[in-house]
Design a protein around this motif. Structure first.
Motif, PDB file in Angstrom:
ATOM      1  N   GLY A   1      44.249  45.139  31.148  1.00 21.07           N
ATOM      2  CA  GLY A   1      44.556  45.907  32.353  1.00 21.07           C
ATOM      3  C   GLY A   1      44.416  45.073  33.613  1.00 21.07           C
ATOM      4  N   LEU A   2      43.304  44.315  33.704  1.00 19.32           N
ATOM      5  CA  LEU A   2      43.059  43.525  34.921  1.00 19.32           C
ATOM      6  C   LEU A   2      44.023  42.350  35.039  1.00 19.32           C
ATOM      7  CD1 LEU A   2      39.131  43.427  35.061  1.00 19.32           C
ATOM      8  CD2 LEU A   2      40.670  44.864  36.416  1.00 19.32           C
ATOM      9  N   SER A   3      44.660  41.972  33.921  1.00 21.56           N
ATOM     10  CA  SER A   3      45.588  40.836  33.976  1.00 21.56           C
ATOM     11  C   SER A   3      46.804  41.155  34.849  1.00 21.56           C
ATOM     12  CB  SER A   3      46.053  40.441  32.567  1.00 21.56           C
ATOM     13  OG  SER A   3      47.004  41.357  32.071  1.00 21.56           O
ATOM     14  N   ALA A   4      46.943  42.409  35.263  1.00 24.06           N
ATOM     15  CA  ALA A   4      48.074  42.807  36.098  1.00 24.06           C
ATOM     16  C   ALA A   4      47.998  42.216  37.503  1.00 24.06           C
ATOM     17  CB  ALA A   4      48.121  44.331  36.201  1.00 24.06           C
ATOM     18  N   ASN A   5      46.794  41.898  37.972  1.00 25.16           N
ATOM     19  CA  ASN A   5      46.632  41.492  39.374  1.00 25.16           C
ATOM     20  C   ASN A   5      46.269  40.022  39.489  1.00 25.16           C
ATOM     21  OD1 ASN A   5      47.026  44.205  39.760  1.00 25.16           O
ATOM     22  ND2 ASN A   5      45.343  44.445  41.221  1.00 25.16           N
ATOM     23  N   LEU A   6      46.684  39.423  40.594  1.00 23.85           N
ATOM     24  CA  LEU A   6      46.391  38.013  40.824  1.00 23.85           C
ATOM     25  C   LEU A   6      45.247  37.843  41.825  1.00 23.85           C
ATOM     26  CD1 LEU A   6      49.992  36.522  41.168  1.00 23.85           C
ATOM     27  CD2 LEU A   6      48.543  36.629  39.140  1.00 23.85           C
ATOM     28  N   CYS A   7      44.394  36.860  41.527  1.00 27.74           N
ATOM     29  CA  CYS A   7      43.338  36.440  42.446  1.00 27.74           C
ATOM     30  C   CYS A   7      43.498  34.948  42.625  1.00 27.74           C
ATOM     31  CB  CYS A   7      41.962  36.761  41.862  1.00 27.74           C
ATOM     32  SG  CYS A   7      40.615  35.904  42.711  1.00 27.74           S
ATOM     33  N   ARG A   8      43.790  34.498  43.847  1.00 28.44           N
ATOM     34  CA  ARG A   8      44.036  33.073  44.036  1.00 28.44           C
ATOM     35  C   ARG A   8      42.743  32.267  44.196  1.00 28.44           C
ATOM     36  NH1 ARG A   8      49.444  31.790  45.207  1.00 28.44           N
ATOM     37  NH2 ARG A   8      48.730  29.669  45.005  1.00 28.44           N
ATOM     38  N   CYS A   9      41.600  32.953  44.282  1.00 26.50           N
ATOM     39  CA  CYS A   9      40.332  32.221  44.338  1.00 26.50           C
ATOM     40  C   CYS A   9      39.773  32.011  42.929  1.00 26.50           C
ATOM     41  CB  CYS A   9      39.290  32.970  45.171  1.00 26.50           C
ATOM     42  SG  CYS A   9      39.797  33.407  46.825  1.00 26.50           S
ATOM     43  N   THR A  10      40.567  32.328  41.905  1.00 30.62           N
ATOM     44  CA  THR A  10      40.148  32.220  40.500  1.00 30.62           C
ATOM     45  C   THR A  10      38.826  32.931  40.234  1.00 30.62           C
ATOM     46  OG1 THR A  10      38.970  30.115  40.708  1.00 30.62           O
ATOM     47  CG2 THR A  10      41.336  30.016  40.272  1.00 30.62           C
ATOM     48  N   GLY A  11      38.757  34.142  40.662  1.00 26.34           N
ATOM     49  CA  GLY A  11      37.526  34.884  40.439  1.00 26.34           C
ATOM     50  C   GLY A  11      37.566  35.824  39.254  1.00 26.34           C
ATOM     51  N   TYR A  12      38.488  35.622  38.333  1.00 26.44           N
ATOM     52  CA  TYR A  12      38.683  36.619  37.268  1.00 26.44           C
ATOM     53  C   TYR A  12      37.422  36.895  36.455  1.00 26.44           C
ATOM     54  CZ  TYR A  12      43.613  35.780  38.285  1.00 26.44           C
ATOM     55  OH  TYR A  12      44.819  35.641  38.910  1.00 26.44           O
ATOM     56  N   ALA A  13      36.703  35.828  36.078  1.00 26.18           N
ATOM     57  CA  ALA A  13      35.540  36.022  35.209  1.00 26.18           C
ATOM     58  C   ALA A  13      34.530  36.949  35.882  1.00 26.18           C
ATOM     59  CB  ALA A  13      34.906  34.673  34.871  1.00 26.18           C
ATOM     60  N   ASN A  14      34.325  36.757  37.179  1.00 25.55           N
ATOM     61  CA  ASN A  14      33.356  37.598  37.877  1.00 25.55           C
ATOM     62  C   ASN A  14      33.886  39.013  38.091  1.00 25.55           C
ATOM     63  OD1 ASN A  14      31.680  35.435  37.894  1.00 25.55           O
ATOM     64  ND2 ASN A  14      31.841  35.018  40.096  1.00 25.55           N
ATOM     65  N   ILE A  15      35.204  39.143  38.240  1.00 25.52           N
ATOM     66  CA  ILE A  15      35.785  40.489  38.372  1.00 25.52           C
ATOM     67  C   ILE A  15      35.591  41.262  37.067  1.00 25.52           C
ATOM     68  CG2 ILE A  15      37.954  41.762  38.670  1.00 25.52           C
ATOM     69  CD1 ILE A  15      38.843  39.420  40.565  1.00 25.52           C
ATOM     70  N   VAL A  16      35.860  40.591  35.948  1.00 23.99           N
ATOM     71  CA  VAL A  16      35.662  41.233  34.646  1.00 23.99           C
ATOM     72  C   VAL A  16      34.186  41.606  34.482  1.00 23.99           C
ATOM     73  CG1 VAL A  16      35.749  40.885  32.139  1.00 23.99           C
ATOM     74  CG2 VAL A  16      37.648  40.096  33.570  1.00 23.99           C
ATOM     75  N   ALA A  17      33.303  40.685  34.853  1.00 22.52           N
ATOM     76  CA  ALA A  17      31.856  40.950  34.729  1.00 22.52           C
ATOM     77  C   ALA A  17      31.454  42.150  35.584  1.00 22.52           C
ATOM     78  CB  ALA A  17      31.067  39.709  35.137  1.00 22.52           C
ATOM     79  N   ALA A  18      32.020  42.260  36.775  1.00 22.69           N
ATOM     80  CA  ALA A  18      31.673  43.361  37.674  1.00 22.69           C
ATOM     81  C   ALA A  18      32.099  44.707  37.089  1.00 22.69           C
ATOM     82  CB  ALA A  18      32.332  43.149  39.046  1.00 22.69           C
ATOM     83  N   VAL A  19      33.287  44.750  36.522  1.00 22.87           N
ATOM     84  CA  VAL A  19      33.753  46.016  35.960  1.00 22.87           C
ATOM     85  C   VAL A  19      32.992  46.328  34.669  1.00 22.87           C
ATOM     86  CG1 VAL A  19      35.758  47.352  35.222  1.00 22.87           C
ATOM     87  CG2 VAL A  19      36.036  45.616  36.999  1.00 22.87           C
ATOM     88  N   ARG A  20      32.725  45.308  33.875  1.00 23.23           N
ATOM     89  CA  ARG A  20      31.949  45.540  32.643  1.00 23.23           C
ATOM     90  C   ARG A  20      30.572  46.123  32.980  1.00 23.23           C
ATOM     91  NH1 ARG A  20      30.229  41.995  29.369  1.00 23.23           N
ATOM     92  NH2 ARG A  20      30.668  42.973  27.372  1.00 23.23           N
ATOM     93  N   ALA A  21      29.985  45.651  34.057  1.00 24.32           N
ATOM     94  CA  ALA A  21      28.663  46.151  34.443  1.00 24.32           C
ATOM     95  C   ALA A  21      28.737  47.641  34.777  1.00 24.32           C
ATOM     96  CB  ALA A  21      28.125  45.361  35.627  1.00 24.32           C
ATOM     97  N   VAL A  22      29.819  48.039  35.433  1.00 19.06           N
ATOM     98  CA  VAL A  22      29.986  49.466  35.766  1.00 19.06           C
ATOM     99  C   VAL A  22      30.156  50.284  34.477  1.00 19.06           C
ATOM    100  CG1 VAL A  22      31.535  51.130  36.894  1.00 19.06           C
ATOM    101  CG2 VAL A  22      30.888  49.013  38.064  1.00 19.06           C
TER     102      VAL A  22
END
Lengths: 155, 287
Positions: free
Chosen positions: A128-149
């Protein structure tokens, strides 16, 4: 010109727009809610993701006139009474943003995903999150943040 | 960029939409908008009129009808992907839909819109060809049906008259046991495929009774690999016969483009055909 009524984060906005006005521009320019960001404006980056009747959509890929009478939620609708939404707090806690440009889109996408399925698998979350782009390459932390929720420990 | 100026029309019924399409000069239909909106924003399309089909309830919906699944043209890709009959009886369709864009675009993107846009690499175009879907078309001269194989006339050119529109499609629900697989290669998940392959195998007496192999992205329209289909009939399902089928991809004549050269697509097609056949056979549940 078209008269359009948008229900944005619970507030009714009566606006008058050209047919070619995208929902994204109407939210930002006509409703004054600039939390939703304009990225590529042609459906690639996901920065403009909002919830339309609870489901994530790209607001640059829809005309405002098409959203007449529909319910919209944007990043401004996440915090309640000055208290951040758990996703917002988790993004801060997990350093899930650097420049912050993609953040409203990721927050609304994540909100839509976890509201639709509170037991979302890790694979489905990443898909699902692969739909959006982050140019600061923060994907791992974004995934971690949502997993924590979702109540999951860091992997 | 911003879309160009156009006049917006919102018909409430199919009849009204057909009248508008026949009566307005330089009009285009707006389905889910997930391809048309970028084309407008990038100024690739300059319609004088947009006819929005999103508020015609009769154009959307999924219904099982005898041995077929009828899908309205304005059905959202997400709704088709999540439909229990699709999951249970047409898993290859679900497998293809999972690779169409992303959640946000599938929430808006429609089945009919993707078919009529007819991108040569679109998953729905390839899978509808593989499943031999039957298309329902409406126009001022009445309704007609067309097999999916006859729908693409050329690069992004559907067999629709300027005053006709796609109203729905029918998928036959498989009666005989089969195994099917849709697989693709794209540089990023959610992008259009560089090449996609759809394989269906019908087992008979422990061997391959019949085979169907469809490729997307190797020409202006989807390609049925008929030579390989014929060669596989009656064969043992093993690495050797699948490799022989994949070798038929050497005869393909794909295009070079900015993304990849033709030889690469040919190699990719052979690899994907072999993988699709192998997985389809594993799923065929042969006893």
């Amino acid at each position: 010109m078209h008269d359009v009524t948008l229900c944005l984060n619970g507030d009714v906005h009566r606006i008058r727009v050209e047919a070619r006005r995208t929902l994204l521009d109407a939210i930002r320019e006509d409703c004054g809610a600039t939390g939703t960001h304009a990225g590529c404006e042609h459906g690639v980056c996901g920065a403009c993701t909002v919830l339309l009747d609870g489901e994530p959509v790209r607001s640059c890929l829809m005309f405002a006139v098409q959203a007449d009478g529909r319910e919209l939620r944007t990043v401004e609708g996440l915090a309640k009474d000055g208290v951040l939404h758990k996703l917002q707090q988790s993004f801060i806690d997990h350093h899930a943003l650097q420049c912050g440009y993609c953040t409203p889109g990721f927050l609304m996408l994540a909100a839509g995903l976890i509201e639709a399925d509170p037991d979302l698998s890790d694979a489905a979350l990443i898909d699902g999150l692969s739909a959006n782009l982050c140019r600061c390459t923060g994907y791992a932390n974004i995934v971690a943040a949502v997993r924590a929720v979702l109540g999951r420990a860091p992997s | 960029m911003k879309p160009p100026v156009f006049e917006y029309h919102r018909p409430a019924s199919l009849t009204e939409a057909v009248d508008m399409l026949g009566g307005l000069e330089n009009a285009r239909l707006l389905a889910g908008g997930q391809s048309l909106m970028p084309m407008l924003a990038m100024r690739f399309a300059f319609p004088d009129h947009l006819i929005d089909l999103n508020r015609i309830p009769a154009l959307a919906g999924i219904a099982e009808d005898g041995g077929t699944l009828r899908v309205g043209a304005m059905t959202r890709q997400r709704d088709l992907l999540d439909h229990p009959v699709v999951r249970a009886r047409l898993p290859m369709l679900a497998e293809a839909l999972e690779q169409v864009g992303h959640r946000q675009t599938r929430n808006r993107g429609t089945v009919g819109g993707s078919l009529c846009h007819l991108d040569p690499a679109a998953e729905l175009v390839a899978v509808a060809t593989a499943l031999d879907a039957e298309l329902e078309i409406a126009g001022p001269r009445g309704a007609r049906t067309l097999p999916m194989a006859a729908f693409p006339l050329g690069f992004m050119t559907p067999a629709l008259e300027p005053d006709e529109l796609l109203t729905g499609l029918r998928f036959a629900l498989p009666a005989l046991p089969q195994g099917a697989c849709f697989t693709e290669f794209a540089r990023r998940h959610g992008d259009y495929a560089i090449v996609s392959a759809a394989a269906i195998l019908w087992p008979r007496d422990g061997r391959i009774g019949r085979a169907s192999i469809t490729l997307g992205g190797v020409g202006p329209v989807p390609v049925r690999l008929e030579a390989a289909e014929a060669a596989l009939a009656g064969q043992r399902a093993d690495a050797e016969s699948f490799a022989a089928a994949a070798a038929c991809c050497g005869a393909l004549d794909p295009m070079d483009d900015a993304q990849v050269p033709a030889w690469y697509r040919r190699r990719l097609a052979a690899t994907l055909v072999r993988r699709a056949l192998t997985t389809a056979w594993e799923r065929a549940d042969v006893r």
